[in-house]
Structure formats: structure tokens, C-alpha cells
Design an enzyme around this catalytic site. Structure first.
Site, mmCIF file in Angstrom:
data_model
loop_
_atom_site.group_PDB
_atom_site.id
_atom_site.type_symbol
_atom_site.label_atom_id
_atom_site.label_comp_id
_atom_site.label_asym_id
_atom_site.label_seq_id
_atom_site.Cartn_x
_atom_site.Cartn_y
_atom_site.Cartn_z
ATOM 1 N N HIS A 63 5.375 -10.534 -73.197
ATOM 2 C CA HIS A 63 4.134 -10.422 -73.982
ATOM 3 C C HIS A 63 3.896 -11.864 -74.417
ATOM 4 C CE1 HIS A 63 3.470 -6.130 -74.346
ATOM 5 N NE2 HIS A 63 4.697 -5.899 -74.783
ATOM 6 N N ASP A 92 2.918 -8.087 -69.551
ATOM 7 C CA ASP A 92 2.505 -6.763 -70.045
ATOM 8 C C ASP A 92 1.231 -6.906 -70.872
ATOM 9 O OD1 ASP A 92 2.443 -4.166 -70.954
ATOM 10 O OD2 ASP A 92 4.367 -4.252 -72.017
ATOM 11 N N LYS A 94 -1.782 -5.355 -70.542
ATOM 12 C CA LYS A 94 -2.562 -4.125 -70.804
ATOM 13 C C LYS A 94 -4.052 -4.414 -70.934
ATOM 14 C CE LYS A 94 1.159 -1.496 -72.985
ATOM 15 N NZ LYS A 94 2.181 -2.546 -73.251
ATOM 16 N N PHE A 95 -4.628 -4.976 -69.884
ATOM 17 C CA PHE A 95 -6.075 -5.213 -69.860
ATOM 18 C C PHE A 95 -6.801 -3.884 -70.061
ATOM 19 C CE2 PHE A 95 -4.422 -8.766 -67.298
ATOM 20 C CZ PHE A 95 -5.066 -9.834 -67.906
ATOM 21 N N ALA A 96 -7.957 -3.948 -70.712
ATOM 22 C CA ALA A 96 -8.667 -2.696 -71.024
ATOM 23 C C ALA A 96 -10.172 -2.886 -71.173
ATOM 24 C CB ALA A 96 -8.090 -2.082 -72.296
ATOM 25 N N ASP A 97 -10.772 -3.850 -70.429
ATOM 26 C CA ASP A 97 -12.209 -4.119 -70.621
ATOM 27 C C ASP A 97 -12.952 -3.982 -69.286
ATOM 28 O OD1 ASP A 97 -14.635 -5.011 -71.862
ATOM 29 O OD2 ASP A 97 -13.450 -6.252 -73.230
ATOM 30 N N GLY A 99 -14.875 -5.064 -65.802
ATOM 31 C CA GLY A 99 -14.378 -5.922 -64.729
ATOM 32 C C GLY A 99 -14.617 -7.394 -64.947
ATOM 33 N N ASN A 100 -15.837 -7.762 -65.336
ATOM 34 C CA ASN A 100 -16.156 -9.181 -65.511
ATOM 35 C C ASN A 100 -15.300 -9.823 -66.606
ATOM 36 O OD1 ASN A 100 -17.981 -11.511 -64.941
ATOM 37 N ND2 ASN A 100 -18.442 -11.229 -67.127
ATOM 38 N N ARG A 241 14.568 -3.794 -76.997
ATOM 39 C CA ARG A 241 15.508 -3.903 -78.116
ATOM 40 C C ARG A 241 16.908 -3.373 -77.805
ATOM 41 N NH1 ARG A 241 11.212 -1.353 -82.100
ATOM 42 N NH2 ARG A 241 10.565 -0.568 -80.051
HETATM 43 P P1 BMP Z 1 11.644 -1.518 -76.604
HETATM 44 O O1 BMP Z 1 12.616 -1.191 -75.460
HETATM 45 O O2 BMP Z 1 12.157 -2.567 -77.509
HETATM 46 O O3 BMP Z 1 11.171 -0.288 -77.309
HETATM 47 O O4 BMP Z 1 10.373 -2.206 -75.928
HETATM 48 C C1 BMP Z 1 9.540 -1.538 -75.017
HETATM 49 C C2 BMP Z 1 8.526 -2.476 -74.393
HETATM 50 O O5 BMP Z 1 7.756 -1.755 -73.454
HETATM 51 C C3 BMP Z 1 7.556 -3.109 -75.372
HETATM 52 O O6 BMP Z 1 7.303 -4.436 -74.918
HETATM 53 C C4 BMP Z 1 6.292 -2.278 -75.239
HETATM 54 O O7 BMP Z 1 5.124 -3.067 -75.427
HETATM 55 C C5 BMP Z 1 6.361 -1.780 -73.817
HETATM 56 N N1 BMP Z 1 5.782 -0.434 -73.578
HETATM 57 C C6 BMP Z 1 6.294 0.704 -74.191
HETATM 58 O O8 BMP Z 1 7.235 0.645 -74.973
HETATM 59 N N2 BMP Z 1 5.728 1.934 -73.888
HETATM 60 C C7 BMP Z 1 4.696 2.078 -73.033
HETATM 61 O O9 BMP Z 1 4.262 3.192 -72.785
HETATM 62 C C8 BMP Z 1 4.182 0.924 -72.405
HETATM 63 C C9 BMP Z 1 4.739 -0.316 -72.680
HETATM 64 O O10 BMP Z 1 4.273 -1.382 -72.069
#
Ligand code: BMP
Length: 276
Positions: A63, A92, A94-97, A99-100, A241
């Protein structure tokens, strides 16, 4: 047969997207289906963790926008580690807009994600135009896109008809969409309305993986590598984590031990799935 019953090696040989092919090839070569999510805010920790877990992963998930001391040299260091340890990079984002807009966000701005991330992801909510926008930037660079079909968080709205429509969108762009963020395999979805299902090979990347914790205080939900890979047929386990810990200070030796532990667990779960 469904992709999850074939070896990563076999799938690598037959995949037609360069990023997916490279990922599957590395998974087979390094015997790892582990992706570490490096969710830390300091450059020093970010690079130290990646250097420590590099040998055990196929994919580093970033990220990039949570780094407080970001500067473009971080990308050069990340790329050097990617070459040294042989892993791909997944931003990661996560685009969400529309196309342009996503084409601009992907190619430009501070991070220029398309120039260094082999794989990125997008929500399906804007419809097919989001794929068209990202593909206009990513395909010439031989990138791959992952669509979010499901999420790991409690109460997620990406279920049922939404998930099915995300899969349909992906099927229409198999040159660029290489898989899903999901908790299960997607082949059975809508199998009747297309005859292309037979030879499709979508990678299932699953976050929400932990060997010790069951969740966190903000709705995250964890499953074990065995549940994710053996029982649900997912291809890549994404662990944050569980490997990097939850404290402010990073213990690099412990991070490395945990990465090795998750690599072994993920690979055993994959071998069990193939031998079933
Ligand atoms: P963790 O294992 O520390 O919970 O982290 C999970 C990672 O995966 C985070 O970076 C989070 O943004 C991403 N993520 C998620 O946990 N669940 C989803 O459905 C999609 C994700 O991208």
C-alpha cells in the site's frame, strides 16, 4: 479440470498473460504461494521487511500511499529487492473510478504505479469501463489486473450477484484480468452463460489469513492456510500482521521466522490439495 487441481508449473506454461505466467512460474520455482502485505509507514521498516521475507514469497503486496517518508528511490530499492529475491510486486490500490480517471491514477501522480507494479487491483463497482481504462495503461507494459470479487471483512457487500457480475466482467477481459481477490474459487459462477469457462485460469488471491488470530478489532476475519488453499482452492495467501506483527517496532528476525512458517503452511496446503 479446474485450475486449482493443476500444478502452478503447468498453469504457468499455459497462461497467456505475462504477469500471471511470471507469478505462477516463481511460485513453482520457489515453492511458495505466500504474499506478504507490507503495511508499515516507514521506509526503513518497509525495505527491511521485504529484504527479510523476500526468499519466502512469490509476491510482495504494497500500500504505497501509507509510507510517510515516500520518495521515488524507494521504488528503485523495491525493484532491486524484487530482482535479487525473485518476487513480483502487487500494489493493492483498489481502483474504483471511471476509466479515464483510473488510467490517470494508474499511470501518473506521485506513485506512477503502472511503471513498477506487475499486478494491481480494482473494484468492479464502476463496471467494465474500469478495466478498459486500466488496460489502456497496463497491457502495453505487460501488467495484470486482479478484480475484487469478495472481501475478507465482516459484513462485506461484495457477495451474491455482485460477485457473479465481477466474474463476468473478468471473463470478458481475460487478456488483462488475471484473477480475483476472493475467499473461494470462482469457476462455478455463471458457468452456463459462457463456453470460455473451460480453459479459463483465474488466480485466487486471498487476504484474511492467519495461523494464530481469528480476527482484529475492526472486522478483519482470518482463516488458516489449510482452509484457504486446501479446502477453498485459493492460489495465493496474503498475510500482513500474522507475519509483520502488530507492534510499532519491527523484529526482523521474528518477521523472517513467521514468513518461513507461513510459506511452509501454504505450500503443504497446496501439496495436499493436489494429492486429493
Ligand atoms: P492483515 O493480514 O494484516 O489483516 O492484512 C491484510 C491485507 O490485505 C491488508 O493490506 C488489507 O488492505 C488487504 N485486504 C484485506 O484484508 N481484505 C480484503 O478483502 C482485501 C484486501 O486487499
Amino acid at each position: 479440470s479446474s485450475p486449482h487441481l493443476r500444478s502452478y508449473e503447468d498453469r504457468a506454461q499455459k497462461h497467456n498473460n505475462p504477469a500471471a505466467r511470471a507469478l505462477l512460474y516463481l511460485m513453482a520455482k520457489k515453492k511458495t504461494n505466500l504474499s506478504v502485505s507490507v503495511d508499515v509507514t516507514r521506509k526503513k521498516d518497509f525495505l527491511a521487511i521485504i529484504d527479510a521475507v523476500g526468499p519466502y514469497v512469490c509476491l510482495i503486496k504494497t500500500h504505497i500511499d501509507i509510507l510517510e517518508d515516500y520518495d521515488p528511490s524507494i521504488i528503485e530499492d523495491l525493484q532491486a529487492l524484487s530482482n535479487e529475491h525473485e518476487f513480483l510486486i502487487f500494489e493493492d490500490r483498489k481502483f474504483a473510478d471511471i476509466g479515464n480517471t483510473v488510467a490517470l491514477q494508474y499511470s501518473s501522480g506521485v506513485y506512477k504505479i503502472a511503471s513498477w507494479a506487475h499486478i494491481t487491483n480494482a473494484h468492479a463497482v464502476p463496471g467494465p469501463s474500469i478495466i478498459a481504462g486500466l488496460a489502456s495503461v497496463g497491457l502495453p507494459l505487460e501488467r495484470g489486473l486482479i478484480l475484487l470479487a469478495e472481501m475478507s471483512s465482516k459484513g462485506a457487500l461484495a457477495t451474491g450477484a455482485y460477485t457473479e457480475d465481477a466474474v463476468r466482467m473478468a471473463r470478458a477481459r481475460r487478456d488483462f484480468v488475471v484473477g480475483f481477490i476472493a475467499q473461494h474459487r470462482m469457476e462455478t459462477i455463471g458457468a452456463r452463460d459462457t463456453d470460455s469457462v473451460g480453459d479459463e485460469d483465474f488466480l485466487i488471491l486471498s487476504p484474511g489469513v492467519g495461523l494464530d488470530a481469528k480476527g482484529d478489532a475492526m472486522g478483519q476475519q482470518y482463516r488458516t492456510p489449510a482452509e484457504v488453499v486446501t479446502d477453498c482452492g485459493c492460489d495465493v495467501i496474503i498475510v500482513g500482521r500474522g507475519i509483520i506483527g502488530t507492534g510499532r517496532d519491527i523484529d526482523v528476525g521474528e518477521v523472517q521466522r513467521q514468513a518461513q512458517r507461513y510459506q511452509v503452511a501454504g505450500w503443504e496446503a497446496y501439496e495436499r490439495r493436489l494429492s486429493r
